[in-house]
Design a protein around this motif. Structure first.
Motif, PDB file in Angstrom:
ATOM      1  N   TYR A 122      -2.332  -7.337  -4.780  1.00  0.00           N
ATOM      2  CA  TYR A 122      -3.743  -7.628  -4.469  1.00  0.00           C
ATOM      3  C   TYR A 122      -4.513  -6.325  -4.432  1.00  0.00           C
ATOM      4  N   PHE A 123      -5.772  -6.348  -4.942  1.00  0.00           N
ATOM      5  CA  PHE A 123      -6.613  -5.150  -4.905  1.00  0.00           C
ATOM      6  C   PHE A 123      -8.075  -5.572  -4.898  1.00  0.00           C
ATOM      7  N   LYS A 124      -8.792  -5.299  -3.841  1.00  0.00           N
ATOM      8  CA  LYS A 124     -10.211  -5.661  -3.749  1.00  0.00           C
ATOM      9  C   LYS A 124     -10.957  -4.569  -2.991  1.00  0.00           C
ATOM     10  N   MET A 125     -11.920  -3.943  -3.668  1.00  0.00           N
ATOM     11  CA  MET A 125     -12.697  -2.853  -3.053  1.00  0.00           C
ATOM     12  C   MET A 125     -14.175  -3.188  -3.098  1.00  0.00           C
ATOM     13  N   PRO A 126     -14.963  -2.580  -2.190  1.00  0.00           N
ATOM     14  CA  PRO A 126     -16.416  -2.732  -2.284  1.00  0.00           C
ATOM     15  C   PRO A 126     -16.934  -2.106  -3.590  1.00  0.00           C
ATOM     16  N   LYS A 127     -18.161  -2.461  -3.943  1.00  0.00           N
ATOM     17  CA  LYS A 127     -18.783  -1.867  -5.138  1.00  0.00           C
ATOM     18  C   LYS A 127     -19.215  -0.420  -4.843  1.00  0.00           C
ATOM     19  N   GLU A 128     -19.599   0.272  -5.892  1.00  0.00           N
ATOM     20  CA  GLU A 128     -20.162   1.632  -5.801  1.00  0.00           C
ATOM     21  C   GLU A 128     -19.280   2.573  -4.988  1.00  0.00           C
ATOM     22  N   MET A 129     -18.017   2.610  -5.322  1.00  0.00           N
ATOM     23  CA  MET A 129     -17.072   3.465  -4.589  1.00  0.00           C
ATOM     24  C   MET A 129     -17.395   4.951  -4.769  1.00  0.00           C
ATOM     25  N   GLN A 130     -18.095   5.301  -5.861  1.00  0.00           N
ATOM     26  CA  GLN A 130     -18.426   6.726  -6.109  1.00  0.00           C
ATOM     27  C   GLN A 130     -19.275   7.304  -4.994  1.00  0.00           C
ATOM     28  N   GLU A 131     -19.980   6.443  -4.252  1.00  0.00           N
ATOM     29  CA  GLU A 131     -20.868   6.928  -3.176  1.00  0.00           C
ATOM     30  C   GLU A 131     -20.177   6.938  -1.816  1.00  0.00           C
ATOM     31  N   ARG A 132     -18.906   6.593  -1.766  1.00  0.00           N
ATOM     32  CA  ARG A 132     -18.315   6.296  -0.448  1.00  0.00           C
ATOM     33  C   ARG A 132     -17.183   7.254  -0.064  1.00  0.00           C
ATOM     34  N   ASP A 133     -17.031   7.421   1.264  1.00  0.00           N
ATOM     35  CA  ASP A 133     -15.891   8.126   1.842  1.00  0.00           C
ATOM     36  C   ASP A 133     -14.871   7.077   2.255  1.00  0.00           C
ATOM     37  N   VAL A 134     -13.623   7.283   1.837  1.00  0.00           N
ATOM     38  CA  VAL A 134     -12.586   6.268   2.055  1.00  0.00           C
ATOM     39  C   VAL A 134     -11.583   6.739   3.104  1.00  0.00           C
ATOM     40  N   VAL A 135     -11.238   5.829   4.009  1.00  0.00           N
ATOM     41  CA  VAL A 135     -10.136   6.062   4.954  1.00  0.00           C
ATOM     42  C   VAL A 135      -9.107   4.962   4.722  1.00  0.00           C
ATOM     43  N   VAL A 136      -7.935   5.363   4.230  1.00  0.00           N
ATOM     44  CA  VAL A 136      -6.853   4.405   3.962  1.00  0.00           C
ATOM     45  C   VAL A 136      -5.995   4.300   5.219  1.00  0.00           C
ATOM     46  N   VAL A 137      -5.673   3.066   5.625  1.00  0.00           N
ATOM     47  CA  VAL A 137      -4.918   2.902   6.872  1.00  0.00           C
ATOM     48  C   VAL A 137      -3.631   2.103   6.657  1.00  0.00           C
ATOM     49  N   ASP A 138      -2.563   2.603   7.236  1.00  0.00           N
ATOM     50  CA  ASP A 138      -1.250   1.936   7.217  1.00  0.00           C
ATOM     51  C   ASP A 138      -0.475   2.551   8.380  1.00  0.00           C
ATOM     52  N   PRO A 139       0.084   1.744   9.292  1.00  0.00           N
ATOM     53  CA  PRO A 139       0.695   2.349  10.480  1.00  0.00           C
ATOM     54  C   PRO A 139       1.837   3.320  10.187  1.00  0.00           C
ATOM     55  N   MET A 140       2.611   3.077   9.094  1.00  0.00           N
ATOM     56  CA  MET A 140       3.813   3.878   8.875  1.00  0.00           C
ATOM     57  C   MET A 140       3.745   4.580   7.520  1.00  0.00           C
ATOM     58  N   LEU A 141       3.740   5.925   7.520  1.00  0.00           N
ATOM     59  CA  LEU A 141       3.885   6.677   6.267  1.00  0.00           C
ATOM     60  C   LEU A 141       5.352   7.059   6.189  1.00  0.00           C
ATOM     61  N   ALA A 142       6.143   6.207   5.534  1.00  0.00           N
ATOM     62  CA  ALA A 142       7.609   6.349   5.582  1.00  0.00           C
ATOM     63  C   ALA A 142       8.123   7.005   4.290  1.00  0.00           C
ATOM     64  N   THR A 143       8.457   6.209   3.256  1.00  0.00           N
ATOM     65  CA  THR A 143       8.843   6.841   1.976  1.00  0.00           C
ATOM     66  C   THR A 143       7.636   7.525   1.348  1.00  0.00           C
ATOM     67  N   GLY A 144       6.457   7.016   1.652  1.00  0.00           N
ATOM     68  CA  GLY A 144       5.223   7.520   1.044  1.00  0.00           C
ATOM     69  C   GLY A 144       4.872   6.794  -0.243  1.00  0.00           C
ATOM     70  N   ASN A 145       5.758   5.912  -0.726  1.00  0.00           N
ATOM     71  CA  ASN A 145       5.506   5.269  -2.029  1.00  0.00           C
ATOM     72  C   ASN A 145       4.267   4.369  -2.002  1.00  0.00           C
ATOM     73  N   SER A 146       4.105   3.583  -0.934  1.00  0.00           N
ATOM     74  CA  SER A 146       2.932   2.695  -0.857  1.00  0.00           C
ATOM     75  C   SER A 146       1.654   3.516  -0.743  1.00  0.00           C
ATOM     76  N   ALA A 147       1.705   4.561   0.078  1.00  0.00           N
ATOM     77  CA  ALA A 147       0.510   5.391   0.279  1.00  0.00           C
ATOM     78  C   ALA A 147       0.098   6.044  -1.040  1.00  0.00           C
ATOM     79  N   VAL A 148       1.072   6.563  -1.777  1.00  0.00           N
ATOM     80  CA  VAL A 148       0.767   7.216  -3.057  1.00  0.00           C
ATOM     81  C   VAL A 148       0.193   6.193  -4.036  1.00  0.00           C
ATOM     82  N   ALA A 149       0.805   5.000  -4.100  1.00  0.00           N
ATOM     83  CA  ALA A 149       0.314   3.959  -5.021  1.00  0.00           C
ATOM     84  C   ALA A 149      -1.111   3.553  -4.651  1.00  0.00           C
TER      85      ALA A 149
END
Ligand code: URA
Length: 216
Positions: A122-149
């Protein structure tokens, strides 16, 4: 510094006593689903406080009961909180309490149990992302594979900035993230000892999704 060593300059360890106290309560195996979820909510508000510390402000003219003044506000609509499903939802809820104007994106990723690689559903983002500051959240940064993807996909939309917020990470997760995305700062409440062979953080807190939703 070797390429596998964590580049700690990009890691913001949030060591405030309130954060550390709540994290300790959450780690305990007999914490109920109810208290785990409540503590995660509270902790996420405190993490939001740290991660928004350098958010750009703008002046607005307001009327106090005594006079007109120029005062500062954050443009919450320029901020996008991106939750990595499903455990990211736990952090998202707390952060939205403090930044209610933020837009929200979702990325559905699951970990292939054999390869530990992230698979997107699944992937759904707001429009006009070029104007935005993004904070990605996930409780566990473990292997790092999901965060990198997740960051790979978001970067393709060319946002102004990207930060990553988790509760817990480990040297392996930091190294993977830094190798792929050295420009993305990581905000975490703890850096634990290591990963086990199943990709779980030790000592950690177990499966964050199961503990938030009571699915174990
Ligand atoms: N995801 C979790 O929920 N817990 C871990 O320890 C690692 C990944």
């Amino acid at each position: 510094m070797s390429s596998s060593a964590p580049q700690t300059s990009q890691v913001h360890l949030v060591d405030h006593p309130l954060v550390q106290h709540k994290l300790t309560l959450m780690r305990q195996k007999d914490a109920s689903t109810n208290s785990f979820r409540r503590l995660l909510n509270e902790l996420s508000m405190l993490m939001a406080y740290e991660v928004t510390r350098d958010m750009p402000m703008q002046d607005v003219q307001i009327e106090t009961p005594l006079e007109t003044m120029n005062a500062k506000v954050i443009d919450g609509k320029k901020l996008v909180l991106v939750s990595i499903l499903r455990a990211g939802t736990g952090i998202l809820d707390g952060m939205l309490t403090v930044v209610p104007g933020a837009r929200v994106g979702h990325i559905g990723l699951y970990r292939d149990p054999k390869t530990l690689q992230a698979v997107e559903y699944y992937f759904k983002m707001p429009k006009e992302m070029q104007e935005r500051d993004v904070v990605v959240v996930d409780p566990m940064l473990a292997t790092g594979n999901s965060a990198v993807a997740a960051v790979d996909r978001i970067k393709a939309l060319k946002p102004k900035s990207i930060k990553f917020v988790c509760l817990l990470t480990c040297p392996e997760g930091i190294a993977t993230m830094h190798k792929a995305h050295p420009d993305v700062p990581i905000y975490t409440a703890a850096i634990d000892r290591q990963l086990n062979s199943h990709g779980y953080i030790l000592p950690g807190l177990g499966d964050a999704g199961d503990r938030i939703f009571g699915t174990q």
